[in-house]
Motif scaffolding. Structure first.
Motif, PDB file in Angstrom:
ATOM      1  N   GLU A  51       0.822  -1.215   0.000  1.00  0.00           N
ATOM      2  CA  GLU A  51       0.000   0.000   0.000  1.00  0.00           C
ATOM      3  C   GLU A  51       0.854   1.263   0.000  1.00  0.00           C
ATOM      4  OE1 GLU A  51      -4.290  -1.038   1.909  1.00  0.00           O
ATOM      5  OE2 GLU A  51      -2.626  -0.994   3.332  1.00  0.00           O
ATOM      6  N   SER A  52       2.034   1.220   0.589  1.00  0.00           N
ATOM      7  CA  SER A  52       2.909   2.402   0.572  1.00  0.00           C
ATOM      8  C   SER A  52       3.318   2.747  -0.847  1.00  0.00           C
ATOM      9  CB  SER A  52       4.158   2.149   1.428  1.00  0.00           C
ATOM     10  OG  SER A  52       3.820   2.028   2.787  1.00  0.00           O
ATOM     11  N   GLU A  53       3.642   1.721  -1.636  1.00  0.00           N
ATOM     12  CA  GLU A  53       4.033   1.959  -3.025  1.00  0.00           C
ATOM     13  C   GLU A  53       2.848   2.457  -3.851  1.00  0.00           C
ATOM     14  OE1 GLU A  53       4.802  -0.718  -1.275  1.00  0.00           O
ATOM     15  OE2 GLU A  53       6.992  -0.787  -1.240  1.00  0.00           O
ATOM     16  N   VAL A  54       1.673   1.882  -3.616  1.00  0.00           N
ATOM     17  CA  VAL A  54       0.477   2.343  -4.317  1.00  0.00           C
ATOM     18  C   VAL A  54       0.219   3.811  -3.996  1.00  0.00           C
ATOM     19  CG1 VAL A  54      -2.042   2.101  -4.484  1.00  0.00           C
ATOM     20  CG2 VAL A  54      -0.587   0.053  -4.475  1.00  0.00           C
ATOM     21  N   GLY A  55       0.308   4.155  -2.722  1.00  0.00           N
ATOM     22  CA  GLY A  55       0.076   5.538  -2.307  1.00  0.00           C
ATOM     23  C   GLY A  55       1.066   6.503  -2.922  1.00  0.00           C
ATOM     24  N   ASP A  93     -10.004  -4.370  15.923  1.00  0.00           N
ATOM     25  CA  ASP A  93      -8.817  -3.800  15.286  1.00  0.00           C
ATOM     26  C   ASP A  93      -9.070  -3.350  13.850  1.00  0.00           C
ATOM     27  OD1 ASP A  93      -7.203  -4.318  17.553  1.00  0.00           O
ATOM     28  OD2 ASP A  93      -6.973  -6.412  16.928  1.00  0.00           O
ATOM     29  N   ILE A  94     -10.305  -3.497  13.364  1.00  0.00           N
ATOM     30  CA  ILE A  94     -10.586  -3.142  11.972  1.00  0.00           C
ATOM     31  C   ILE A  94     -10.344  -1.657  11.715  1.00  0.00           C
ATOM     32  CG2 ILE A  94     -12.442  -2.892  10.271  1.00  0.00           C
ATOM     33  CD1 ILE A  94     -13.565  -5.560  11.276  1.00  0.00           C
ATOM     34  N   SER A  95     -10.815  -0.798  12.604  1.00  0.00           N
ATOM     35  CA  SER A  95     -10.637   0.644  12.423  1.00  0.00           C
ATOM     36  C   SER A  95      -9.157   1.009  12.406  1.00  0.00           C
ATOM     37  CB  SER A  95     -11.351   1.416  13.534  1.00  0.00           C
ATOM     38  OG  SER A  95     -12.742   1.220  13.459  1.00  0.00           O
ATOM     39  N   LYS A  96      -8.384   0.400  13.300  1.00  0.00           N
ATOM     40  CA  LYS A  96      -6.943   0.657  13.354  1.00  0.00           C
ATOM     41  C   LYS A  96      -6.269   0.177  12.075  1.00  0.00           C
ATOM     42  CE  LYS A  96      -2.832  -0.244  16.175  1.00  0.00           C
ATOM     43  NZ  LYS A  96      -2.316  -0.942  17.386  1.00  0.00           N
ATOM     44  N   SER A  97      -6.712  -0.979  11.559  1.00  0.00           N
ATOM     45  CA  SER A  97      -6.159  -1.509  10.320  1.00  0.00           C
ATOM     46  C   SER A  97      -6.422  -0.565   9.159  1.00  0.00           C
ATOM     47  CB  SER A  97      -6.766  -2.891  10.027  1.00  0.00           C
ATOM     48  OG  SER A  97      -6.349  -3.371   8.775  1.00  0.00           O
ATOM     49  N   LEU A  98      -7.640  -0.034   9.089  1.00  0.00           N
ATOM     50  CA  LEU A  98      -7.950   0.915   8.022  1.00  0.00           C
ATOM     51  C   LEU A  98      -7.103   2.177   8.160  1.00  0.00           C
ATOM     52  CD1 LEU A  98      -9.542   1.850   5.571  1.00  0.00           C
ATOM     53  CD2 LEU A  98     -11.282   2.732   7.135  1.00  0.00           C
ATOM     54  N   GLU A  99      -6.932   2.664   9.372  1.00  0.00           N
ATOM     55  CA  GLU A  99      -6.107   3.858   9.575  1.00  0.00           C
ATOM     56  C   GLU A  99      -4.690   3.618   9.079  1.00  0.00           C
ATOM     57  OE1 GLU A  99      -6.867   6.857  10.364  1.00  0.00           O
ATOM     58  OE2 GLU A  99      -8.964   6.479  10.873  1.00  0.00           O
ATOM     59  N   ASN A 100      -4.177   2.425   9.307  1.00  0.00           N
ATOM     60  CA  ASN A 100      -2.835   2.095   8.833  1.00  0.00           C
ATOM     61  C   ASN A 100      -2.798   2.084   7.305  1.00  0.00           C
ATOM     62  OD1 ASN A 100      -0.067   1.163   9.459  1.00  0.00           O
ATOM     63  ND2 ASN A 100      -0.722  -0.686   8.404  1.00  0.00           N
ATOM     64  N   GLN A 106      -1.555   7.262   1.806  1.00  0.00           N
ATOM     65  CA  GLN A 106      -1.427   8.719   1.813  1.00  0.00           C
ATOM     66  C   GLN A 106      -2.726   9.398   1.371  1.00  0.00           C
ATOM     67  OE1 GLN A 106       2.484  10.226   0.325  1.00  0.00           O
ATOM     68  NE2 GLN A 106       2.931   8.074  -0.155  1.00  0.00           N
ATOM     69  N   THR A 107      -3.819   8.933   1.955  1.00  0.00           N
ATOM     70  CA  THR A 107      -5.129   9.478   1.609  1.00  0.00           C
ATOM     71  C   THR A 107      -6.008   9.516   2.852  1.00  0.00           C
ATOM     72  OG1 THR A 107      -7.024   9.245   0.103  1.00  0.00           O
ATOM     73  CG2 THR A 107      -6.093   7.222   0.998  1.00  0.00           C
ATOM     74  N   ASP A 108      -7.045  10.333   2.803  1.00  0.00           N
ATOM     75  CA  ASP A 108      -7.968  10.444   3.931  1.00  0.00           C
ATOM     76  C   ASP A 108      -9.105   9.441   3.859  1.00  0.00           C
ATOM     77  OD1 ASP A 108      -6.524  12.614   4.966  1.00  0.00           O
ATOM     78  OD2 ASP A 108      -7.651  14.049   3.735  1.00  0.00           O
ATOM     79  N   TYR A 109      -9.271   8.814   2.693  1.00  0.00           N
ATOM     80  CA  TYR A 109     -10.403   7.902   2.510  1.00  0.00           C
ATOM     81  C   TYR A 109     -10.087   6.918   1.397  1.00  0.00           C
ATOM     82  CZ  TYR A 109     -11.489  10.361  -1.825  1.00  0.00           C
ATOM     83  OH  TYR A 109     -11.413  10.878  -3.097  1.00  0.00           O
ATOM     84  N   LEU A 134     -17.467   3.090   9.584  1.00  0.00           N
ATOM     85  CA  LEU A 134     -16.352   3.751   8.905  1.00  0.00           C
ATOM     86  C   LEU A 134     -16.857   4.535   7.696  1.00  0.00           C
ATOM     87  CD1 LEU A 134     -13.749   0.853   9.105  1.00  0.00           C
ATOM     88  CD2 LEU A 134     -13.690   3.016  10.380  1.00  0.00           C
ATOM     89  N   LYS A 135     -17.875   4.014   7.047  1.00  0.00           N
ATOM     90  CA  LYS A 135     -18.498   4.755   5.934  1.00  0.00           C
ATOM     91  C   LYS A 135     -19.171   6.020   6.456  1.00  0.00           C
ATOM     92  CE  LYS A 135     -21.833   4.320   2.150  1.00  0.00           C
ATOM     93  NZ  LYS A 135     -22.788   3.444   1.427  1.00  0.00           N
ATOM     94  N   ASP A 136     -19.887   5.903   7.571  1.00  0.00           N
ATOM     95  CA  ASP A 136     -20.539   7.072   8.162  1.00  0.00           C
ATOM     96  C   ASP A 136     -19.519   8.143   8.557  1.00  0.00           C
ATOM     97  OD1 ASP A 136     -23.018   5.910   7.868  1.00  0.00           O
ATOM     98  OD2 ASP A 136     -23.103   5.141   9.925  1.00  0.00           O
ATOM     99  N   ALA A 137     -18.307   7.674   8.929  1.00  0.00           N
ATOM    100  CA  ALA A 137     -17.237   8.584   9.332  1.00  0.00           C
ATOM    101  C   ALA A 137     -16.491   9.174   8.132  1.00  0.00           C
ATOM    102  CB  ALA A 137     -16.255   7.863  10.247  1.00  0.00           C
ATOM    103  N   LYS A 138     -16.940   8.863   6.917  1.00  0.00           N
ATOM    104  CA  LYS A 138     -16.379   9.398   5.671  1.00  0.00           C
ATOM    105  C   LYS A 138     -14.965   8.890   5.386  1.00  0.00           C
ATOM    106  CE  LYS A 138     -20.049  12.041   5.378  1.00  0.00           C
ATOM    107  NZ  LYS A 138     -21.160  11.693   4.484  1.00  0.00           N
ATOM    108  N   LYS A 139     -14.567   7.813   6.027  1.00  0.00           N
ATOM    109  CA  LYS A 139     -13.268   7.213   5.729  1.00  0.00           C
ATOM    110  C   LYS A 139     -13.379   6.205   4.587  1.00  0.00           C
ATOM    111  CE  LYS A 139     -11.488   7.863  10.407  1.00  0.00           C
ATOM    112  NZ  LYS A 139     -10.472   8.876  10.008  1.00  0.00           N
ATOM    113  N   VAL A 140     -14.602   5.814   4.304  1.00  0.00           N
ATOM    114  CA  VAL A 140     -14.903   4.828   3.267  1.00  0.00           C
ATOM    115  C   VAL A 140     -16.127   5.328   2.515  1.00  0.00           C
ATOM    116  CG1 VAL A 140     -15.680   2.458   2.867  1.00  0.00           C
ATOM    117  CG2 VAL A 140     -14.018   2.924   4.676  1.00  0.00           C
TER     118      VAL A 140
END
Length: 286
Positions: A51-55, A93-100, A106-109, A134-140
């Motif tokens: 994901e770092s390379e994709v970002g 840990d799903i929310s933490k995984s998404l944050e990672n 390198q994106t907010d969503y 997470l969708k309601d929180a606009k991260k997805v």
């Protein structure tokens, strides 16, 4: 330029770039090239360890983030491509995984977050509840699933989650998904096909070779056009610059109905990716 499908206000390009087994500088190069030539759908996953390379490729491309449909998946099976077993992801840990993932990308969503495999710590409803928060929180922007069968798709609906965006499954001319596609059509769930050219096997079948000659296209283009005419999204993976261009150049011809049927008839139950419910303990992608 890829033609898209729209659902619930979100638009997903019908051809995307799969990033499974694209690593390091190769991943950075391929994603950058793909964006340069017009790809606007990048499919990734936490499990892929890239994901770092994709970002970085997205940032370096100069393409506006809002013009890219970016998908990732939560790792529900506890494996990585390097055959490194990791702790199976717990619901908490799903929310933490998404944050990672967001940090690495390198994106907010992300435009799409999927359950990578139907493996749940407790039950499907609990996991979907977390994803929709997470969708309601606009991260997805959209929630989807991958490798779900008809029973599980109907369970999503019965649990009250009626806007599952897509189901990503293995699909190519040698693996019929007719029954599953029918269910997805009834439930308004977009089919997304991984391994759509069967890791190159389509280029070795006489029927597809003959059709490629008839339409002055390549076997891969015939297959991806066949997918598109079924209203299926495809996410072929390649590290080859020529094939990157080839895979997205499928919108200037149409396959006749009789030839579509010829490809349908090639199904032989050839599955490239195993059912993880059958063998949970060994590394599943050899």
């Amino acid at each position: 330029m890829s033609i898209s499908f729209t659902k619930s206000g979100s638009t997903i390009p019908s051809i995307g770039l799969g990033t499974w087994e694209l690593n390091g500088s190769d991943c950075l190069r391929v994603v950058t090239e793909a964006l340069e030539i017009g790809y606007r759908h990048i499919d990734g996953a936490a499990m892929y360890e890239n994901e770092s390379e994709v970002g970085s490729a997205i940032i370096n491309s100069g393409v506006r983030r809002e013009d890219i449909f970016l998908a990732t998946k939560i790792n529900t099976i506890g494996w990585t491509p390097s055959k490194r077993k990791v702790t199976t992801l717990k619901n908490k840990d799903i929310s933490k995984s998404l944050e990672n993932s967001l940090k690495n990308l390198q994106t907010d969503y992300v435009d799409l977050l999927l359950i990578h495999w139907p493996r749940f710590e407790t039950n499907l409803g609990d996991m979907l509840e977390i994803l929709y928060k997470l969708k309601d929180a606009k991260k997805v922007k959209e929630v989807g699933v991958a490798n779900f069968n008809s029973k599980l798709l109907n369970e999503c609906i019965n649990l009250g989650f009626k806007d599952i965006f897509c189901n990503q499954v293995e699909y190519h001319p040698f693996l019929s998904q007719a029954k599953l596609l029918e269910v997805m059509q009834d439930l308004d769930i977009i089919p997304v096909a991984y391994c759509p050219i069967c890791r190159g096997d389509v280029a070795r079948h006489d029927v597809i070779i003959d059709l490629a000659e008839k339409y002055s296209k390549t076997p891969a283009q015939i297959t991806l056009r066949w997918m598109y005419q079924q209203n299926s999204v495809s996410i072929p993976k390649t590290a080859n610059s020529y094939r990157l261009r080839e895979n997205i150049d499928i919108f200037d011809f149409e396959i006749e109905s009789k030839d579509m049927l010829k490809i349908y008839n090639l199904a032989r139950n050839q599955r490239l990716v195993p059912n993880l419910e059958v063998n949970e303990l060994e590394y599943p992608f050899d």
